[in-house]
Design an enzyme around this catalytic site. Structure first.
Site, PDB file in Angstrom:
ATOM      1  CB  ILE A 476      21.151  15.844  62.815  1.00  0.00           C
ATOM      2  CG1 ILE A 476      21.994  14.603  63.125  1.00  0.00           C
ATOM      3  CG2 ILE A 476      19.768  15.437  62.314  1.00  0.00           C
ATOM      4  CD1 ILE A 476      21.480  13.788  64.291  1.00  0.00           C
ATOM      5  CD  GLU A 668      26.726  11.452  71.022  1.00  0.00           C
ATOM      6  OE1 GLU A 668      26.847  12.684  71.257  1.00  0.00           O
ATOM      7  OE2 GLU A 668      25.858  11.007  70.256  1.00  0.00           O
ATOM      8  CG  ASP A 679      23.264   5.712  71.522  1.00  0.00           C
ATOM      9  OD1 ASP A 679      22.384   6.572  71.715  1.00  0.00           O
ATOM     10  OD2 ASP A 679      23.532   5.256  70.397  1.00  0.00           O
ATOM     11  CE  LYS A 683      20.932   4.212  68.568  1.00  0.00           C
ATOM     12  NZ  LYS A 683      22.035   4.131  67.582  1.00  0.00           N
TER      13      LYS A 683
END
Length: 818
Positions: A476, A668, A679, A683
């Site tokens: 990223i 991942e 994960d 969220k």
């Protein structure tokens, strides 16, 4: 007639003097009528002061300074002159230096350098310089003549800062110039009393000499030549984007000078102002540049703010108490006391409540002022109706200046907003009714930051800068840097915006470069950096730089980075991050970070926590603030799980799809991080909190779809082996769904204050049925979107879209800050 003045920096070396000669030759060749004033060579005045002080102290090392002084002028003569001109110069210098040598020896013997003696000592700097330059001009064809200003400028005997007898000086100048038609090369700074004793004109004395000449000769212009391109919008040592102000009024120029602009010294140009003689500030080393023109003419259509300046170190003293209210003469007693102590006041401010008076002075006088004022108000202090004087040190004054401010609304508001958004607290404010300047007192550590923030706020045509501190340069982070580089020209040309990457860090190293890291070779620069990565040290250095418009970008998934968010926000630095740890851990932490950001007036943005680059959180917030009621949120919130189940079809083993997703970078490094639902839980927690729910992680019901053997596998490779063994388990689930004409989707759900995450079978009527690729989909059912829910859909994983989401947040924060 015009008068030119060249300062010490313009004549610091023979090479610089040659440039001056060329400038004057050009004026001479064009038939100009002019007179020139010269300061001593750069550094010479300090040298003369030092050698005199040493001699007075009985230190015979003063002779070494004298030798340096002498050598410098002899060397300059040999470079600049030849033939008869050189012989004439050397003879004059030898005579002058013999006199100075004897004078210094006398000081050494009596152990005293009186103000009278010091004025005579200092005169040798200007006299040597002007004499040499007059010969250099004559050698180059200019009909020049050396003029010792002691012949024409007459003063009293206040040595060190003599007062000019203007009538007598006017008479002397007029008589001399009427009888001598050559180009006069005049010594600056020096003068003489009626009896002929050498005096000096004090600070800015050479400017004063030029101003007096212009006044007495009715000159049409004064040119002050220095080493900068005129008066700048701010101090270029503190504001890199400062630029030359083309035009100023006298009042604006004097305000700029009062607040630290050292190009002119206001008292010295007063004679020129009395006759409205304009000045132009020019650069000896960039003679073609127009410089700054200073006159009495206002430009009503010009910028409201012409410049931003500061006084870098002040103390603020406050007299307060009920005994001030409605009592006549309080201010008179206060300021008379300070005047009697010879303490100059830089700034005064008093609220209409009359409860307090604050004033700024030089720090070295703070204790003296406190004692004097408390002695004056001793009775009131004893009665408890006036408090002891409060002293605040380590402060500075920052001012915006411009005569057109009085005609424009919103100037003060823009000032307060620019400082507030950069976390700069205003301690005191002062503005006169003329509205020529607005001054604020702030912490000295924020001086440079305040100047830069205000410069960005008021000079809109200039390129605005955001200073970025980036932790994490993996997929990223590196993609973000590439996007910034590719988009840089567009932002500069279309948005007048520059993204300045000040710092980068990976897991091993970090690099800081306040002027900006070159994005063409950032990897190489980071790799060769000698600074080892230490997150606490990274934050300390970022805070110490104290740059305006700073943004911290966390592209990691590390808790140790998220642990620093509080300190970052509390330092008035905005944050953009795809790191979900801080926003999805304990609710109290989430709430505290939001509160600190709000309190400090900065942005804490984490849109990419949910849905990568999709506008999920912003859409949810827009619904809420516009008054809609959230009934239910459902979502496929994991790009990796979306890819896995969208591609889990007949003929493809579940384990093979996991390996493909891993190879494509969707999961991942350990796919279990995605498959165990943690994960996705993070969220849905974030979305729940954005709706106002105080949800904790243990309140979310999570279905872990992996068999126990897969969960407990010691390594990733062992996990992949175990998941192959479990292929039939997942194939059975797929077949059961297929029999009902359904597909498997891993869905998060928030309804009635409860959240769950798990594998569901959905039919063709469900919006999640048609998902493909790695798309995310979030479905909002609200009062307004009840029959046909609002759907946000798009790629929910991948470096490009996540980086783009962070990039968009950086620009949003930039719009907020500037």
């Amino acid at each position: 007639m015009k008068v030119l003045k060249f300062g010490g920096s313009s004549v610091g070396t023979p090479e610089r003097i040659q440039k001056v000669v060329e400038i004057l030759k050009l004026n001479y060749s064009e038939g100009e009528k002019f007179t020139v004033v010269f300061s001593a060579f750069g550094g010479i005045t300090d040298l003369l002061i030092n050698m005199s002080s040493m001699a007075a102290a009985g230190d015979d090392n003063y002779q070494e300074y004298f030798q340096q002084f002498s050598k410098r002028y002899f060397d300059a003569s040999k470079v600049l002159l030849s033939g008869d001109y050189l012989e004439q110069a050397l003879e004059n210098l030898e005579n002058n230096h013999e006199v100075l040598k004897n004078l210094l020896y006398g000081i050494f013997l009596v152990r005293e350098a009186s103000p009278r003696t010091m004025d005579y000592v200092l005169s040798f700097g200007e006299r040597n310089a002007a004499f040499l330059i007059s010969l250099a001009l004559r050698q180059n064809g200019v009909n020049a003549r050396y003029l010792d200003a002691r012949k024409i400028i007459k003063t009293n005997k206040r040595f060190g800062s003599a007062s000019v007898n203007l009538d007598l000086t006017h008479k002397k100048i007029s008589e001399y110039f009427s009888q001598n038609t050559e180009i006069q090369i005049v010594t600056g700074f020096i003068s003489s009393s009626k009896g002929g004793l050498t005096t000096t004109l004090g600070r800015g004395g050479s400017d004063y000499t030029a101003s007096l000449l212009a006044y007495c000769l009715d000159a049409e212009l004064i040119e002050i030549w220095t080493d900068v391109n005129g008066v700048l919008t701010a101090d270029p040592r503190k504001v890199r984007k400062a630029f030359t102000i083309p035009q100023l009024t006298y009042m604006e120029a004097m305000e700029m000078a009062h607040f630290g602009a050292k190009v002119i010294y206001p008292p010295t140009i007063q004679p020129a102002l009395n006759k409205n003689i304009p000045l132009v500030i020019k650069n000896t080393f960039n003679a073609e540049f127009a410089g700054t023109f200073i006159s009495n003419k206002k430009d009503p259509n010009g910028k409201a703010v012409k410049g931003i300046s500061s006084i870098g170190d002040i103390a603020l003293l406050t007299l307060q108490g009920s005994g001030l209210f409605g009592v006549p003469g309080i201010a008179a007693r206060l300021f008379s006391t300070l005047a009697q102590e010879s303490i100059n006041i830089i700034l005064i401010t008093q609220g209409s409540s009359e409860h307090s008076i604050s004033f700024a002075i030089q720090p070295k006088y703070a204790l003296k002022a406190k004692r004097a004022v408390e002695a004056t108000f001793n009775n009131e202090v004893s009665q408890g109706i006036i408090d002891p004087v409060k002293v605040e040190n380590d402060l500075c004054v920052v001012a915006i200046i411009g005569e057109n401010m009085r005609y424009r609304t919103g100037i003060a508001g823009r000032l307060f907003q620019a400082l507030g958004k950069n976390g700069i607290n205003i301690i005191a404010i002062a503005q006169g009714s003329s509205e020529l300047n607005i001054s604020v007192v702030v912490d000295k550590s924020n001086e440079s930051k305040a100047l830069n923030a205000l410069h960005d706020a008021f000079f809109l045509s200039d390129i605005k800068e955001l200073n970025l501190f980036i932790a994490g340069v993996g997929l990223i982070g590196s993609t973000l840097l590439n996007q910034i580089k590719q988009h840089a020209e567009y932002l500069r040309s279309e948005r007048s915006l520059k993204l300045n990457v000040v710092a980068l860090a990976n897991s091993k190293k970090m690099q800081f470069k306040p002027e900006g890291i070159d994005l063409n070779n950032w990897r190489e620069e980071l790799n060769v950096s000698e600074e080892k990565m230490n997150m606490s040290l990274f934050i300390q250095k970022m805070k110490a730089l104290n740059l305006s418009n700073s943004i911290f970008i966390d592209n990691t998934a590390e808790e140790q980075v998220a642990d620093q968010y509080e300190a970052i926000l509390d330092s008035s630095i905005s944050i953009s991050t795809p790191n979900k740890i801080a926003t999805s851990s304990a609710y109290l932490r989430y709430k505290r970070l939001k509160k600190i950001a709000s309190k400090r007036g900065v942005q804490f943005m984490y849109e990419t926590n949910v849905g990568a680059g999709l506008p999920v959180i912003s859409t949810l917030n827009d619904l809420i603030v516009s008054g809609d009621q959230i009934l239910k949120i459902e979502g496929v919130l994991s790009g990796s799980l979306s890819f896995i189940f969208n591609n889990f079809k007949e003929g493809r083993p579940f384990s093979a799809i996991i390996k493909e997703a891993q190879s494509l970078g969707y999961t991942e490094p350990d796919p279990r991080t995605d498959l165990n639902g943690i994960d996705v839980r993070r969220k849905i927690i974030i979305l729940a909190r954005e709706t106002g729910l105080m949800m904790e992680p243990n309140e979310v019901e999570v279905e872990n779809i992996l068999p126990k053997a897969c969960q407990e596998a010691p390594t990733v490779d062992a996990f992949l082996e175990e998941v192959e063994k479990a292929d039939q388990v997942f194939e059975t689930k797929r077949l059961n769904a297929q029999k009902e004409r359904k597909v498997l989707r891993y869905i998060a759900k928030l309804e009635n204050g409860k959240a769950s995450v798990g594998l569901q079978s959905v039919d063709a009527d469900n919006p999640f049925y048609a998902l493909n690729g790695s798309d995310n989909m979030i479905v909002f059912t609200t009062d307004r979107y009840k029959d046909r829910p609002l759907v946000v859909r798009g790629p929910g994983a991948g470096g490009e879209v996540t980086a783009a989401g962070v990039f968009a947040e950086i620009l949003k924060i930039g719009n907020y800050l500037i």
